[in-house]
Design a protein around this motif. Structure first.
Motif, PDB file in Angstrom:
ATOM      1  N   ALA A 217      36.110  34.130  44.063  1.00 60.93           N
ATOM      2  CA  ALA A 217      36.464  35.401  43.422  1.00 60.93           C
ATOM      3  C   ALA A 217      37.377  36.227  44.322  1.00 60.93           C
ATOM      4  CB  ALA A 217      35.195  36.175  43.088  1.00 60.93           C
ATOM      5  N   VAL A 218      37.091  36.249  45.625  1.00 61.14           N
ATOM      6  CA  VAL A 218      37.931  37.001  46.566  1.00 61.14           C
ATOM      7  C   VAL A 218      39.333  36.402  46.615  1.00 61.14           C
ATOM      8  CG1 VAL A 218      38.251  37.519  49.019  1.00 61.14           C
ATOM      9  CG2 VAL A 218      36.045  37.895  47.946  1.00 61.14           C
TER      10      VAL A 218
ATOM     11  N   LEU B 202      41.184  37.347  43.387  1.00 60.35           N
ATOM     12  CA  LEU B 202      41.584  38.750  43.430  1.00 60.35           C
ATOM     13  C   LEU B 202      42.773  38.943  44.363  1.00 60.35           C
ATOM     14  CD1 LEU B 202      40.903  41.608  42.474  1.00 60.35           C
ATOM     15  CD2 LEU B 202      39.420  41.829  44.468  1.00 60.35           C
TER      16      LEU B 202
ATOM     17  N   LEU C 178      46.399  40.490  43.188  1.00 63.29           N
ATOM     18  CA  LEU C 178      46.954  41.690  43.816  1.00 63.29           C
ATOM     19  C   LEU C 178      48.207  41.370  44.615  1.00 63.29           C
ATOM     20  CD1 LEU C 178      43.705  43.513  44.989  1.00 63.29           C
ATOM     21  CD2 LEU C 178      45.142  44.022  43.013  1.00 63.29           C
TER      22      LEU C 178
END
Length: 147
Positions: free
Chosen positions: A88-89, A92, A96
């Motif tokens: 998930a990190v 993300l 971004l």
């Protein structure tokens, strides 16, 4: 002997069509295992031997002891959770980072425009360039009048 060969051929045909029962397959396997099977049935005999060899394979004890216990352990569940969190990190960060690193095609009214088509369809801003051409034409007219 001829009757036996005919029965083997019948069973082999039914087996290749996946129409034999378990008892018929066992009967065919036993007949093919015998030395007296015909040369025409040799391929089928080799196939059954291969199946038996695969069925006899077992996992070594050392590898079996490394397998996780049924139901999983707390450590295993935590490892799965950390893996999901790390994924998930990373996702993300990619999302971004893509927004920060992409370069605008141009700027209109001080705001970046990333879509080329949108930038090319904005023709209202070209009118300001027409004013730059006017002094040049006025100078040409004035020079013609001076002659």
């Amino acid at each position: 002997m001829n009757e036996r060969q005919t029965r083997i051929e019948q069973l082999a045909g039914r087996w290749t069509e996946a129409r034999t029962s378990e008892a018929e397959e066992r009967e065919l396997r036993e007949w093919l295992r015998e030395e007296g099977s015909a040369a025409s049935q040799r391929d089928l005999s080799l196939l059954f031997e291969g199946f038996e060899a695969l069925a006899a394979e077992r996992m070594p004890e050392s590898a079996a002891s490394r397998l996780p216990a049924p139901g999983g352990s707390r450590r295993r569940r935590m490892a799965v959770r950390w893996t999901i969190a790390a994924a998930a990190v990373v996702a993300l960060g990619v999302i971004l980072g893509a927004g920060v690193l992409r370069k605008p095609y141009c700027y209109i009214d001080g705001r970046p425009v990333y879509d080329r088509e949108e930038a090319l369809q904005t023709t209202a801003y070209f009118d300001a360039f027409a004013a730059l051409d006017a002094p040049d034409r006025l100078l040409d007219v004035w020079m013609d009048d001076q002659k």
